[in-house]
Design a protein around this motif. Structure first.
Motif, PDB file in Angstrom:
ATOM      1  N   ILE A  19       0.841  -1.198   0.000  1.00  0.00           N
ATOM      2  CA  ILE A  19       0.000   0.000   0.000  1.00  0.00           C
ATOM      3  C   ILE A  19       0.879   1.253   0.000  1.00  0.00           C
ATOM      4  CG2 ILE A  19      -1.647   1.347   1.367  1.00  0.00           C
ATOM      5  CD1 ILE A  19      -2.836  -1.365   2.287  1.00  0.00           C
ATOM      6  N   LEU A  24       1.024   4.045  -2.959  1.00  0.00           N
ATOM      7  CA  LEU A  24       0.821   5.468  -2.675  1.00  0.00           C
ATOM      8  C   LEU A  24       2.055   6.268  -3.090  1.00  0.00           C
ATOM      9  CD1 LEU A  24      -1.309   7.342  -1.478  1.00  0.00           C
ATOM     10  CD2 LEU A  24      -0.253   7.026   0.759  1.00  0.00           C
ATOM     11  N   LEU A  84      -4.120   9.539  -6.099  1.00  0.00           N
ATOM     12  CA  LEU A  84      -4.834   8.259  -6.010  1.00  0.00           C
ATOM     13  C   LEU A  84      -5.238   7.717  -7.372  1.00  0.00           C
ATOM     14  CD1 LEU A  84      -7.033   8.925  -2.856  1.00  0.00           C
ATOM     15  CD2 LEU A  84      -5.000   7.470  -3.019  1.00  0.00           C
ATOM     16  N   HIS A  85      -5.277   8.583  -8.392  1.00  0.00           N
ATOM     17  CA  HIS A  85      -5.566   8.110  -9.751  1.00  0.00           C
ATOM     18  C   HIS A  85      -4.559   7.036 -10.154  1.00  0.00           C
ATOM     19  CE1 HIS A  85      -6.485   8.024 -14.015  1.00  0.00           C
ATOM     20  NE2 HIS A  85      -5.212   8.283 -14.289  1.00  0.00           N
ATOM     21  N   LEU A  89      -4.067   4.329  -6.181  1.00  0.00           N
ATOM     22  CA  LEU A  89      -4.988   3.239  -5.837  1.00  0.00           C
ATOM     23  C   LEU A  89      -4.768   2.002  -6.706  1.00  0.00           C
ATOM     24  CD1 LEU A  89      -8.405   4.979  -4.995  1.00  0.00           C
ATOM     25  CD2 LEU A  89      -6.904   3.709  -3.453  1.00  0.00           C
ATOM     26  N   ALA A 138      -3.273  -1.521  -5.459  1.00  0.00           N
ATOM     27  CA  ALA A 138      -3.977  -2.777  -5.732  1.00  0.00           C
ATOM     28  C   ALA A 138      -3.072  -3.755  -6.463  1.00  0.00           C
ATOM     29  CB  ALA A 138      -5.233  -2.498  -6.568  1.00  0.00           C
ATOM     30  N   THR A 193      -2.404  -3.185 -13.134  1.00  0.00           N
ATOM     31  CA  THR A 193      -3.322  -3.954 -12.294  1.00  0.00           C
ATOM     32  C   THR A 193      -3.802  -5.203 -13.014  1.00  0.00           C
ATOM     33  OG1 THR A 193      -4.056  -1.881 -11.283  1.00  0.00           O
ATOM     34  CG2 THR A 193      -5.432  -3.821 -10.920  1.00  0.00           C
TER      35      THR A 193
END
Length: 414
Positions: free
Chosen positions: A36, A40, A213-214, A217, A221, A362
């Motif tokens: 995480i 970030l 966060l665009h 996140l 993930a 992702t």
């Protein structure tokens, strides 16, 4: 960063196989939290590098400040949730009841100090985005060396300190992480003047967080999927006994340290791509990606040969227990065959994050872990037992690494 896990594992292994197995269960959870932080940090680095490439100094200061504020808030929330859910999470992973007290003694202080883990990680990603990769390296080297000194003192109760055993490893990590935390704060405030305390409207902070966060996140993930899937694998390995979990724990620590060059490359490719994208130097992005892929293949061959040859003596550095050594060496004979392709996956994911398109990264991670790895692991376990699980690990890297190289290069050409 990787030496923290290796050093902790070596000292804990001296306590016995039970303590080593307990620590092995914590690895996927610890890596999930670190992932995480990495995600970030990747989001902050991506938008920050592009702002620097565009020459927008005001936006750069705002992004640094808001990125660190977001990291602080998120780590505080995760710390509380983590402490509350320790028993339920590790029971879900298949940890036996007799290991839970040891696991709890390690994870409570580790979670309590999560702010000192995630905030510096985001800060050091941000420093790299400015083009300075040496300062974060020095900060982490200082922390790692301090950890080597402090670990035995707190674990075994030396120099008048109480003997904390497994909990001592967590307290040592917490203490030495203050070094990069303080370093990041000093560099941004005093040296680079990139922290701002001027009042802004909430919508300005929200805009920075949205931009971070665009990428952050999906990047988080992407990274979290791997330790989550490894948690499932550990639950599968746990059916073969405590010694098998301990052996896997040793092998994973050796693996993490062996892949250190690939981790370093992936941490640099993101800001490199972002800065060159902001400056419209697409030719440099394509050249860097091609050279990185060739290096991954060559270095992967060197790693496979070296680790395979030294697998037994490497494992015996941690323990002499035969059952533990057998599992660890079996892993180190099979999985390193795919390390070159694993490196290509890391580089490709970092490239996608750097250009501000995190979804393909992702997709690659989901495909690798959920669609290819876990089904193959279940099939392999049914046919060949624990060897089948390790073969599945190697095959998933080879298949998805090949796809990643093709997708990464075609995206840059477009």
């Amino acid at each position: 960063m990787m030496s923290f896990n290796v050093v902790d594992t070596w000292f804990v292994a001296q306590l016995g196989a039970i303590e080593l197995a307990a620590m092995s269960f914590t690895f996927p959870v610890v890596m999930t939290m670190l992932s995480i932080g990495i995600g970030l940090g990747a989001g902050t680095s991506s938008v920050l590098a592009r702002a620097i490439g565009e020459g927008d100094s005001q936006k750069t200061r705002r992004l640094v400040t808001d990125g660190l504020l977001l990291a602080f808030a998120l780590s505080a929330v995760l710390s509380i949730i983590g402490i509350i859910t320790i028993d339920s999470v590790f029971r879900l992973m298949g940890a036996p009841e007799e290991l839970l007290p040891d696991i709890r003694s390690y994870m409570v202080p580790w979670y309590a100090g999560l702010i000192f883990v995630i905030v510096p990680m985001v800060g050091m990603h941000s420093i790299r985005a400015t083009g300075d990769s040496r300062t974060p390296s020095r900060l982490m080297m200082g922390a790692a060396l301090s950890n080597i000194v402090l670990d035995p003192i707190l674990i075994f109760g030396l120099a008048g300190f109480p003997r904390l055993e497994l909990a001592g490893a967590a307290y040592a990590t917490l203490a030495v992480r203050i070094i990069p935390m303080a370093g990041v704060a000093w560099i941004f405030y005093k040296k680079l003047n990139l922290l701002t305390f001027e009042y802004v409207e909430l919508k300005t902070v929200r805009k920075s967080w949205s931009d971070i966060l665009h990428v952050g996140l999906p990047a988080a993930a992407t990274n979290v999927i791997i330790p989550l899937a490894n948690g499932v694998i550990i639950a599968m390995v746990a059916t073969f006994g405590t010694a098998a979990v301990a052996g896997l724990g040793i092998a994973i620590r050796i693996e993490a340290f062996s892949l250190i060059i690939f981790y370093a490359m992936s941490s640099i490719i993101g800001p490199f791509v972002g800065q060159n994208l902001g400056a419209a130097r697409y030719d440099r992005i394509a050249s860097a990606l091609r050279q990185s892929f060739l290096f991954c293949v060559a270095w992967g061959i060197v790693l496979a040969l070296s680790i395979g040859f030294f697998a037994i003596p490497l494992t015996r550095l941690f323990t002499e227990e035969t059952a533990v050594v057998q599992v660890a060496t079996l892993y180190l004979w099979v999985v390193p065959l795919s390390y070159g392709m694993a490196g290509i996956i890391m580089i490709t994911n970092a490239n996608f994050n750097g250009i501000g398109k995190p979804i393909p990264a992702t997709v690659l991670s989901v495909t690798r872990m959920m669609i290819v790895y876990l089904p193959l692991a279940y099939l392999g376990k049914a046919i060949w037992g624990i060897l089948g699980i390790f073969i599945a690990t190697s095959l998933s890297n080879l298949v998805v690494g090949t796809a990643a190289s093709i997708w990464g290069l075609s995206s840059v050409r477009r």
